[in-house]
Write a protein that holds these residues in place. Structure first.
Motif, short mmCIF file in Angstrom:
data_model
loop_
_atom_site.label_atom_id
_atom_site.label_comp_id
_atom_site.label_asym_id
_atom_site.label_seq_id
_atom_site.Cartn_x
_atom_site.Cartn_y
_atom_site.Cartn_z
N ILE A 1 -3.86 5.53 -5.90
CA ILE A 1 -4.68 4.26 -5.39
C ILE A 1 -3.55 3.17 -6.06
O ILE A 1 -3.30 2.98 -7.20
N ASN A 2 -3.03 2.23 -5.25
CA ASN A 2 -1.95 1.37 -5.44
C ASN A 2 -2.73 0.08 -5.88
O ASN A 2 -2.35 -0.97 -5.35
N TYR A 3 -3.43 -0.03 -6.93
CA TYR A 3 -4.01 -1.19 -7.47
C TYR A 3 -2.90 -2.22 -7.99
O TYR A 3 -1.96 -1.93 -8.69
N GLN B 1 -8.17 -8.60 -7.81
CA GLN B 1 -7.22 -7.44 -7.80
C GLN B 1 -6.61 -7.48 -6.46
O GLN B 1 -7.08 -8.14 -5.83
N SER C 1 -5.76 -4.40 -3.84
CA SER C 1 -5.88 -2.72 -3.24
C SER C 1 -5.30 -2.51 -1.79
O SER C 1 -5.08 -3.50 -1.12
N SER C 2 -5.81 -1.32 -1.29
CA SER C 2 -5.44 -0.89 0.06
C SER C 2 -6.50 -1.94 1.01
O SER C 2 -6.16 -2.03 2.02
N ASN D 1 1.50 -3.21 -10.12
CA ASN D 1 1.31 -1.92 -9.82
C ASN D 1 1.35 -0.89 -11.02
O ASN D 1 1.81 -1.31 -11.79
N ASN E 1 0.89 -1.28 0.01
CA ASN E 1 0.05 0.03 0.05
C ASN E 1 0.90 1.35 -0.08
O ASN E 1 0.23 2.48 -0.50
#
Length: 201
Positions: free
Chosen positions: A168-170, A117, A119-120, A51, A26
């Motif tokens: 947003i760190n997808y 996916q 994500s956070s 990412n 994250n």
């Protein structure tokens, strides 16, 4: 490519950072990847999750291949009959790969598996897949243009376009396509006062 990318290296052979820890993922701003739900056995069908820094490096796909642009995905959807039906034709029909029953028939041969996916909020898996895309060709290495991806959901026949803020760190899937390599942009400063032995910039 007939399957999602699952490389652990750039095309020049340099390693991409592998991250399993959620907190590190994250906050990490350089290139990174992981496997779906942190399970390396998932890479065969589902590929890796990368990412945005990895994508915007311009080096993630093999020589002669590229990360698709929005135009590439729009052309694909048009060929398959439009965004409202394209997802059905792209998703694998085998119910064993989906947590909830799929509505795909894979008539296109795209073979999209539900890699989910990262994500956070952690991982999703088994009910969706999301593919990175460059917003357009001319600024494909500019991270300030936002995050673009195309999504396929288990309960929707459509292919959806989604865009979120760049912070947003997808971690999402990549499907490379044949095309020119993404060449890094080099900005130069004009030379002035050249004397033959020295110059200023």
């Amino acid at each position: 490519m007939a399957s999602n990318l699952r490389t652990t290296k750039y095309r020049d052979g340099s390693e991409i950072t592998y991250i399993t820890d959620g907190t590190k993922w994250n906050t990490y701003t350089a290139s990174a990847y992981c496997w779906p739900i942190n399970n390396i056995e998932k890479k065969i069908y589902y590929g890796g999750l990368y990412n945005k820094s990895t994508i915007y490096s311009g080096r993630i796909c093999p020589n002669g291949w590229k990360v698709p642009t929005t135009n590439d995905f729009e052309n694909l959807s048009a060929y398959l009959g439009g965004m409202n039906i394209a997802g059905k034709k792209m998703k694998v029909a085998d119910a064993s790969f989906w947590i909830e029953g799929p509505n795909g028939d894979n008539s296109s041969g795209f073979s999209a598996y539900p890699a989910g996916q990262r994500s956070s909020n952690g991982f999703t898996f088994g009910n969706e897949v999301k593919f990175w895309a460059y917003k357009n060709v001319s600024n494909s290495t500019n991270q300030d243009n936002g995050v673009i991806f195309y999504s396929l959901y288990h309960d929707d026949e459509a292919m959806q376009t989604e865009e979120y803020a760049t912070n947003i760190n997808y971690g999402l899937s990549v499907r490379c396509i044949v095309g020119e390599q993404n060449i890094p942009i080099v900005i130069t400063t004009p030379i002035a006062n050249y004397t033959g032995t020295s110059a200023t910039f």
